[in-house]
Design an enzyme around this catalytic site. Structure first.
Site, short mmCIF file in Angstrom:
data_model
loop_
_atom_site.label_atom_id
_atom_site.label_comp_id
_atom_site.label_asym_id
_atom_site.label_seq_id
_atom_site.Cartn_x
_atom_site.Cartn_y
_atom_site.Cartn_z
N SER A 103 0.85 -1.20 0.00
CA SER A 103 0.00 0.00 0.00
C SER A 103 0.89 1.25 0.00
O SER A 103 1.69 1.42 -0.90
CB SER A 103 -0.96 -0.04 1.19
OG SER A 103 -1.94 0.96 1.11
N HIS A 118 -4.40 -1.68 -3.91
CA HIS A 118 -5.82 -1.99 -3.62
C HIS A 118 -6.72 -1.69 -4.83
O HIS A 118 -7.80 -1.14 -4.68
CB HIS A 118 -6.32 -1.17 -2.44
CG HIS A 118 -5.43 -1.16 -1.25
ND1 HIS A 118 -5.04 -2.31 -0.58
CD2 HIS A 118 -4.85 -0.11 -0.58
CE1 HIS A 118 -4.25 -1.98 0.45
NE2 HIS A 118 -4.13 -0.67 0.46
#
Length: 239
Positions: A129, A164
């Site tokens: 991330s 994501h």
């Protein structure tokens, strides 16, 4: 000297329901040729969250490695001094890539990481991330609230990054629009559970710990002043 960088959209111990290390964590550790390598966890993007730090220590504690944590809210000077000792640097995820990069610059962490990448020692960098966005030139981030493109990463990897990709609403449209308009350079969008393994700045392998996790390469294929995308799905090796 070989520099490995693993950039994951999500997954690993951070998203493990039991807190156990996953195939991605074992892949990262397995890249090191050092017996009991020293793994430095950098949780800046989570504001040095104590629960996240403990989850890392418990998870990686069963992998036969030594561990350290670079914290910037307390003990920053000592942690940064020790950072070059690390064989593996793992940057955690969190809510603000932008704040993380600002703190790194203020404390000189960015300079140390860049030096480590060029000092002749085989080094493994990894992150998920926000911890993956940091290695690129730019990324899609929710650091400002709504999803928006931002340039300001370390630039050890060319292009841009979106974690994501299918896991959070609004990411797909915002990222493709940013590349089509030229706000972000060509880049890679990665689902949770997938990652790209880079060697000396070149794409070496696409890996996944889930069969349905995808890695997409988006390129602005038209001339300056126009907009358009070419999309390539990269084949992932299940680990």
């Amino acid at each position: 000297m070989t520099t490995h960088i693993i950039t994951a959209g999500g997954g690993g111990f951070s998203m493990s329901p039991t807190g156990s290390p996953t195939a991605l964590d074992r892949y990262i550790v397995g890249l090191s040729s050092v017996e009991a390598p020293l793994v430095c966890f950098i949780p800046t993007a989570s504001a040095d969250d104590a629960t996240y730090i403990n989850k890392f220590l418990v998870s990686y504690g069963v992998l036969g490695v030594r561990t350290m944590v670079l914290t910037l809210w307390t003990g920053a000077a000592h942690a940064i001094e020790r950072l070059p000792e690390a064989d593996i640097v793992f940057v955690g995820g969190g809510s603000s890539t932008v704040n993380m990069m600002a703190l790194w610059k203020a404390h000189g962490v960015d300079a140390v990481l860049k030096q480590m990448a060029s000092n002749g020692k085989d080094t493994i960098f990894a992150g998920i991330s926000a911890g993956a966005c940091c290695w690129f030139e730019g990324c899609l981030t929710d650091s400002f609230g709504p999803m928006r493109p931002w340039r300001g990463g370390l630039g050890l990897l060319e292009g841009s990054f979106c974690p994501h990709f299918q896991g959070e609403e609004g990411r797909a449209g915002a990222y493709t629009d940013a590349i089509a308009s030229g706000i972000l350079p060509d880049g890679y969008a990665i689902d949770d559970g997938a990652a790209i393994h880079w060697v000396d700045g070149k794409l070496h392998k696409v890996i996944s710990e889930r069969e349905d996790a995808r890695v997409l390469h988006f390129m602005n294929s038209l001339q300056p002043g126009t907009s358009g995308l070419t999309t390539q799905q990269l084949n992932a090796e299940l680990i």
